[in-house]
Structure formats: structure tokens, C-alpha cells
Enzyme design. Structure first.
Site, PDB file in Angstrom:
ATOM      1  N   GLY A 237     -13.980  88.278  45.600  1.00 55.87           N
ATOM      2  CA  GLY A 237     -13.045  87.941  46.771  1.00 55.87           C
ATOM      3  C   GLY A 237     -13.952  87.037  47.717  1.00 55.87           C
ATOM      4  N   ASP A 262     -23.716  87.210  39.728  1.00 56.43           N
ATOM      5  CA  ASP A 262     -24.551  86.494  40.320  1.00 56.43           C
ATOM      6  C   ASP A 262     -25.247  87.135  41.631  1.00 56.43           C
ATOM      7  OD1 ASP A 262     -25.415  83.771  41.064  1.00 56.43           O
ATOM      8  OD2 ASP A 262     -23.758  83.179  42.000  1.00 56.43           O
ATOM      9  N   ALA A 297     -24.963  82.380  48.850  1.00 53.43           N
ATOM     10  CA  ALA A 297     -26.155  82.117  47.975  1.00 53.43           C
ATOM     11  C   ALA A 297     -26.009  83.510  47.301  1.00 53.43           C
ATOM     12  CB  ALA A 297     -27.315  82.450  49.194  1.00 53.43           C
TER      13      ALA A 297
END
Length: 369
Positions: A237, A262, A297
Site C-alpha cells: 500500500g 523488499d 527505503a
């Protein structure tokens, strides 16, 4: 000795509402209907995360074996039974030492391989990658890493517009290493050339890429349009609007869309200050951003949370299960070993409750404590 678990079994072809999975040792021996069972817990294949940088306060990015073991253990508790240790852009000595440190963990089965996300990336689309370390692809570096890893190097993400990229892609695929396109400002034509050379994965599609334009489709359209390419998606999201998540899944299909985390070290941890590839990261409300410029990040995602998000966004359970297991396993060349509840594959599965929270995890035929 044959062991069985009963419930709503999600197979590559659909859901067996009253089903069972049986295994003997570390192999699945049967997946079948079991009519005496009422709808129980969901039973899914063990998750396969092809792109994660850490979790539980531990990181893969420094090349430390103890940190890697702990990060893998954290994600295992969230249902990820197979994962690649993803590094970020770094000087070559760090890449080399990480390969040496992680190769024994691959031999042991703690990791399924190493993924180098960089340093052969675009400065214009570097995102949270450290721009100091970005450079053109080096076949000499890659050859040394491949030889040093003895099969541990599983995937490399690069930008196809950089000098030497096509040669690097051809070298990687010759050695059965997945070449992925990411952090790129490539044109549509440059991306198609990379795919023709053998690139077969789009690294976190849309993120760190030249955006789509009606007169210059760019890498996103080239990757989505290629039947040989599997596209990574971060279903949190934050990286993608849910409309884009469902649109991309419908366009590529669940056999070409792979959910990834990730994740960075902050996954599963409190908000605060962290580090990624030598750069300061601030996590607020569960969102990780570079302290210097606010760039996203990585994430604080786990695969079970990615699955929940995808299902709540409207992706059917059977499709979402393929996207967290079967498709990523195939993307990294492990589809004949893991990624599905199928006879002969490794006995990896995740038991979920009605809210899709993890109840139990089985890896290699043994329940994870």
C-alpha cells in the site's frame, strides 16, 4: 512415516475446500480431497521471497553470516520457507566477502541464494541505493562472484542502459543466474533489448523505474508485455496503489506477477532509526524512508502481510498464493523443488487462520518451532 494436515488446501489449480496434504520425510506424497474435514485453516505452500534485505532487526546487506541466519529465521516464522538474501549497491570487496559468507548458508539450505540488487544501476533512478557505489556492469566482477559462489549467486538486478549491460546479462544467463531489470531509466527499446539478451525479471515493477508515458512506454510496459518476464510487486500500500497492484496482476496474470517484501532490517521492529547500505533510514508508521531525501527505503513487510494485503485488495486467494510461492519459485529457477503443494516437491507449507495470520509453518517436513 506419513504425516497429514487437513484444511482448505490451496493448490496450483485452485482450492480444495475439504482437503489434506500428506508428506513423508521432507517430500509431499499426496494432495487430495478429504471429505470428512469441515472447512478448517487455510493451507498454502511455503512462501518464496525472491527479494528481501533483512528483517527482525537483522540485515543481509553487510554480508554478515550471523545476521543473515537471524534474518532468515525471522522471515521463516512469517511463512517464508525459501528466500534470497538481497544486498544493495556496494563496493566490490563487500560483494565478494558477502558471497564468501553466504555460500555456506546456501549449501546448508538457510538461504536459497544471493541477489545482488546493484551496483550496476541508474543514478537517475537509484531510489534508496547509495549513489556513491553505482557503476557500469563488469563481466570480470560478475565472473569472479559466480565462481566464488559455486552456485550461490541466484539473481542480479541491473539497469540495461548502462554500458556493458547486455554483455553482463548474457554472461549471467549462461551461468543460470537470473538477470533482472531494475532501478533503470531505460527506454522501451533498451528494455526490450535486455529481455532479448535474457533478462527475465522486473525488479519491484514501477518503483525505481522511468514512468510510463504514452509516447515513451519505458521499461514498465516492455517488462509487462514480455511473456518471458516475471514482474515483482511490493504489496504494502506504499510502494503501489492497490489499483495498480490489481491492474498489474490482471495484466500479467498470477503466473507472471510475484509478490516480494523488499524488506529491510526494520521489518517486525518498532519505528525508529535504521541503516540500509550505509545510509540512514527513518521508519515512521511502519514506512521506511531515507533520512536524507525521503526516498522509500525498502519496506517493513513480511510475506504473510503481503498476502493479506493482496487478498484484501481483491486478488483471489488461489492467485495470491501463486504470487507468494509458485511464481517466485519459478522466477528464480526453483519451481521443480519448492513453491507449490504438489507431490514430489519439498514439504513446505503455511497454515493460516481465517484472518490469514500464520498459525504454523512446515519446512522440509518439520514444523518450525
Amino acid at each position: 512415516m506419513t504425516v497429514r494436515v487437513n484444511g482448505r488446501v490451496v493448490t496450483p489449480t485452485g482450492v480444495i475446500r475439504q482437503g489434506c496434504v500428506e508428506w513423508d520425510g521432507d517430500r509431499i506424497t499426496a494432495v487430495a480431497e478429504y471429505p470428512s474435514v469441515r472447512d478448517g485453516h487455510w493451507i498454502l505452500p511455503g512462501f518464496v521471497d525472491m527479494h528481501t534485505h533483512g528483517g527482525g532487526g537483522h540485515t543481509f546487506t553487510t554480508g554478515d553470516a550471523d545476521q543473515a541466519r537471524a534474518a532468515a529465521g525471522f522471515h521463516l516464522a512469517h511463512g517464508t520457507t525459501t528466500l534470497l538474501a538481497s544486498l544493495v549497491s556496494a563496493p566490490f570487496p563487500v560483494m565478494r566477502s558477502a558471497t564468501e559468507a553466504f555460500a555456506p548458508l546456501v549449501d546448508e539450505g538457510v538461504l536459497a541464494g544471493v541477489h545482488f540488487e546493484g551496483p550496476y544501476l541508474s543514478a537517475a533512478r537509484c531510489g534508496a541505493q547509495n549513489p556513491e557505489y553505482l557503476r557500469d556492469p563488469s563481466t570480470d566482477e560478475l565472473t569472479e562472484l559466480i565462481e566464488l559462489g559455486r552456485g550461490a549467486i541466484r539473481m542480479v538486478t541491473l539497469a540495461p542502459e548502462r554500458d556493458g549491460a547486455l554483455e553482463a546479462i548474457k554472461l549471467l544467463t549462461t551461468h543460470r543466474v537470473v538477470a533482472a531489470v531494475g532501478h533503470t531509466d531505460a527506454t522501451y527499446e533498451q528494455t526490450r533489448a535486455a529481455i532479448a539478451a535474457g533478462a527475465s525479471v522486473g525488479t519491484h515493477l514501477f518503483n525505481g523505474m522511468r514512468p510510463v508515458h504514452h509516447r515513451e512506454p519505458g521499461p514498465v510496459v516492455a517488462l509487462l508485455d514480455a511473456p518471458t518476464v516475471i514482474c515483482e510487486l511490493v504489496a504494502d500500500g506504499v510502494h503501489l496503489h492497490d489499483g495498480m497492484l490489481t491492474f498489474t496482476t490482471a495484466t500479467a496474470g498470477p503466473d507472471r506477477a510475484a509478490l516480494i517484501t523488499d524488506a529491510m532490517a526494520a521489518a517486525g521492529m518498532a519505528d525508529g532509526e535504521y541503516e540500509l547500505g550505509g545510509q540512514a533510514v527513518t521508519v515512521a508508521d511502519g514506512v521506511a524512508r531515507l533520512a536524507r531525501d525521503g526516498a522509500i527505503a525498502g519496506s517493513t513487510l513480511t510475506m504473510d502481510a503481503a498476502l493479506r494485503h493482496a487478498v484484501h485488495a481483491g486478488i483471489p486467494m488461489a492467485d495470491a498464493a501463486r504470487m507468494v510461492a509458485t511464481t517466485p519459485a519459478r522466477a528464480i529457477g526453483l519451481g521443480d523443488r519448492v513453491g507449490a503443494l504438489q507431490v514430489g516437491l519439498r514439504a513446505d507449507l503455511v497454515v493460516l487462520d481465517d484472518d490469514l495470520n500464520v498459525v504454523r509453518v512446515l519446512r522440509g517436513g518439520s514444523w518450525v518451532e
